[in-house]
Design a protein around this motif. Structure first.
Motif, PDB file in Angstrom:
ATOM      1  N   GLU A 291      27.262  42.579  41.384  1.00 36.99           N
ATOM      2  CA  GLU A 291      25.827  42.308  41.355  1.00 36.99           C
ATOM      3  C   GLU A 291      25.491  40.953  40.742  1.00 36.99           C
ATOM      4  O   GLU A 291      24.444  40.361  41.063  1.00 36.99           O
ATOM      5  CB  GLU A 291      25.099  43.419  40.593  1.00 36.99           C
ATOM      6  CG  GLU A 291      25.537  43.541  39.142  1.00 36.99           C
ATOM      7  CD  GLU A 291      25.022  44.811  38.467  1.00 36.99           C
ATOM      8  OE1 GLU A 291      25.020  44.834  37.231  1.00 36.99           O
ATOM      9  OE2 GLU A 291      24.651  45.778  39.157  1.00 36.99           O
ATOM     10  N   GLU A 292      26.350  40.418  39.856  1.00 42.69           N
ATOM     11  CA  GLU A 292      26.057  39.127  39.233  1.00 42.69           C
ATOM     12  C   GLU A 292      25.939  38.004  40.250  1.00 42.69           C
ATOM     13  O   GLU A 292      25.180  37.057  40.053  1.00 42.69           O
ATOM     14  CB  GLU A 292      27.141  38.771  38.209  1.00 42.69           C
ATOM     15  CG  GLU A 292      27.016  39.491  36.892  1.00 42.69           C
ATOM     16  CD  GLU A 292      27.994  38.949  35.857  1.00 42.69           C
ATOM     17  OE1 GLU A 292      27.625  37.983  35.154  1.00 42.69           O
ATOM     18  OE2 GLU A 292      29.116  39.464  35.782  1.00 42.69           O
ATOM     19  N   GLY A 293      26.688  38.097  41.352  1.00 36.80           N
ATOM     20  CA  GLY A 293      26.653  37.033  42.350  1.00 36.80           C
ATOM     21  C   GLY A 293      25.600  37.236  43.414  1.00 36.80           C
ATOM     22  O   GLY A 293      25.468  36.392  44.318  1.00 36.80           O
ATOM     23  N   LEU A 294      24.833  38.336  43.333  1.00 38.11           N
ATOM     24  CA  LEU A 294      23.860  38.659  44.374  1.00 38.11           C
ATOM     25  C   LEU A 294      22.449  38.326  43.916  1.00 38.11           C
ATOM     26  O   LEU A 294      22.075  38.586  42.773  1.00 38.11           O
ATOM     27  CB  LEU A 294      23.954  40.146  44.730  1.00 38.11           C
ATOM     28  CG  LEU A 294      25.301  40.598  45.302  1.00 38.11           C
ATOM     29  CD1 LEU A 294      25.342  42.116  45.395  1.00 38.11           C
ATOM     30  CD2 LEU A 294      25.535  39.971  46.668  1.00 38.11           C
ATOM     31  N   LYS A 295      21.666  37.771  44.804  1.00 37.38           N
ATOM     32  CA  LYS A 295      20.299  37.399  44.475  1.00 37.38           C
ATOM     33  C   LYS A 295      19.323  38.543  44.664  1.00 37.38           C
ATOM     34  O   LYS A 295      18.234  38.539  44.082  1.00 37.38           O
ATOM     35  CB  LYS A 295      19.868  36.210  45.342  1.00 37.38           C
ATOM     36  CG  LYS A 295      20.678  34.942  45.104  1.00 37.38           C
ATOM     37  CD  LYS A 295      20.203  33.810  46.007  1.00 37.38           C
ATOM     38  CE  LYS A 295      21.023  32.551  45.770  1.00 37.38           C
ATOM     39  NZ  LYS A 295      20.584  31.444  46.669  1.00 37.38           N
TER      40      LYS A 295
END
Length: 434
Positions: free
Chosen positions: A137-141
């Protein structure tokens, strides 16, 4: 770019050779049924505000499935994953035991944007599973919708209908855009959907027996779901059969990612009520029209077929470890910083019973998830366990819960910890079964 992925450990290779030899010696065993599954991570939209434009989100879907995704227990499944998002991701399977080929981070890297990966995944147990991208989730906007996956029992279960009820949590800004978990939710309002709708209606006839597969697809919140004016009998937890028991006051309390299968004998129209710890709200309704005539009255439901998990666990001879949840100095790290060369939380020999003391030193309830195995929640004196299996557990502030599992599947497996706060980071460690 397409790559095939199947990386068994040396122990798994030897076990496979031994099984093959045994089959040949016995005249050749019939291999498990072959199955195919396609998963796709892609941009999408969802109608979350009546009369307003749909909200941009991401989703994990099976594009070839017209309805629920259903496989059979024992399937050896060729699974193709296509990543059409802008960040590297991989599916995380909640409820799938022993599948090293499906284990992200310690077993495989995320799939790059625009790439496709194919792996072979076996389905050892029947139950309600959830495929998700939450580890990345950290890399998802944008927030991502998960994909429920049903592994059916070999024999038909005596219900009239089998329905999946996926609860999801959204945080919307005033302009209607949704933020991904792990971000500051300031100036947002919570919103919940059932099967992607802000007001869901389930139609049925009176006197039907329904199998309702409740899934808490939220990312951070412990939720209670209740069907008013009905007896709700819990038949499975986190995809594993339970000794049937009535839900307390008709409500099911589910940690983020948790699942519960319940049997309900329909009687009258009633609302589905959802409580997020702050307020109750109606999220859907059961609408009764007509009546199903039967030759004989419904009898009490029988337990679901066993998935062959052990009847007993050797608590006296168990390996015991303490696990402090969420503490940065206790070896936890964000998934983006995970290294397989880091020290494991614990190691166990295959065949041993492991008891974990999960200690929540944080000021908020924390959700714990064990990959690769299901566990028993132990009684306070370690003299027994609750009559169900779990893979996900919510632990209140300052509390310690003890769990036990049989270390059955060799490999490297993750444990997850996340505070029930939208802005809280998801943290991981790993453990080894050797």
């Amino acid at each position: 770019m397409t790559k095939r992925f199947f990386a068994p450990t040396r122990r798994e290779v030897l076990a496979g050779l031994a099984a093959s030899a045994a089959g040949l010696a016995g005249g050749g065993a019939t291999p498990p049924a072959a199955a195919w599954l396609t998963l796709q991570a892609r941009p999408a939209t969802l109608a979350l505000r009546p009369g307003q434009p749909a909200t941009p989100i991401s989703e994990l879907v099976t594009p070839t499935a017209a309805g629920d995704v259903r496989l059979k227990r024992g399937d050896r499944c060729e699974t193709t994953f296509r990543n059409d998002l802008t960040a590297a991701v991989a599916p995380v399977w909640y409820g799938l035991d022993g599948a090293t080929a499906a284990e992200p981070l310690p077993g495989r890297a995320a799939v790059a944007p625009g790439a496709t990966e194919t792996s072979i995944i076996s389905m050892p147990h029947a139950g309600t599973l959830l495929a998700d991208l939450r580890l990345f989730e950290e890399g998802l906007k944008l927030p991502v919708r998960p994909q429920p996956i049903i592994i059916e029992e070999a024999d038909r279960v005596a219900v009239d209908r089998d329905e999946v009820l996926l609860i999801e949590e959204w945080r919307l800004r005033p302009d209607g855009t949704a933020i991904a978990p792990g971000r500051d939710p300031q100036d947002t309002a919570p919103l919940y959907t059932l099967n992607g709708r802000t007001s869901f209606e389930l139609s049925a006839a009176a006197n039907e027996r329904l199998r309702l597969r409740f899934i808490n697809g939220s990312q951070r919140t412990v939720l209670a779901i209740k069907l008013e004016n009905h007896d709700v009998r819990v038949m499975a937890m986190d995809g594993q059969p339970a000794e049937p028991f009535p839900a307390r006051n008709g409500a099911l309390v589910l940690a983020p990612g948790a699942r519960a299968d319940a049997f309900v004998d329909t009687a009258t129209s009633a609302p589905f009520l959802l409580h997020d710890g702050k307020e109750a709200r109606q999220i859907g309704s059961l609408t009764i029209s007509g009546k199903l005539e039967r030759r004989a009255p419904l009898s009490p439901p029988q337990p679901l077929p066993s998935n062959d998990l052990p009847d007993q666990l050797d608590l006296k001879g168990a390996l015991r470890f303490d696990l402090a949840l969420g503490a940065p100095d206790a070896g936890w790290t964000r998934p983006a910083s995970f290294s397989a060369s880091s020290a494991p939380a614990f190691r166990a020999k295959a065949g041993r019973t492991v008891v974990l003391a999960l200690k929540n030193f944080t000021p908020v309830t924390t959700a714990f998830h064990l990959h690769g195995h299901h566990f028993r929640l132990l009684d306070r004196l370690d003299d027994g366990w609750k009559p169900y299996w779990l893979d996900t557990l919510a632990i209140e502030p300052g509390q310690t819960q003890r769990i036990a599992f049989a270390a059955t599947y060799p490999g490297r497996w993750l444990v997850e910890s996340v505070a029930t706060d939208w802005a809280a980071p998801r943290l991981v460690r790993w453990y080894a079964v050797e």
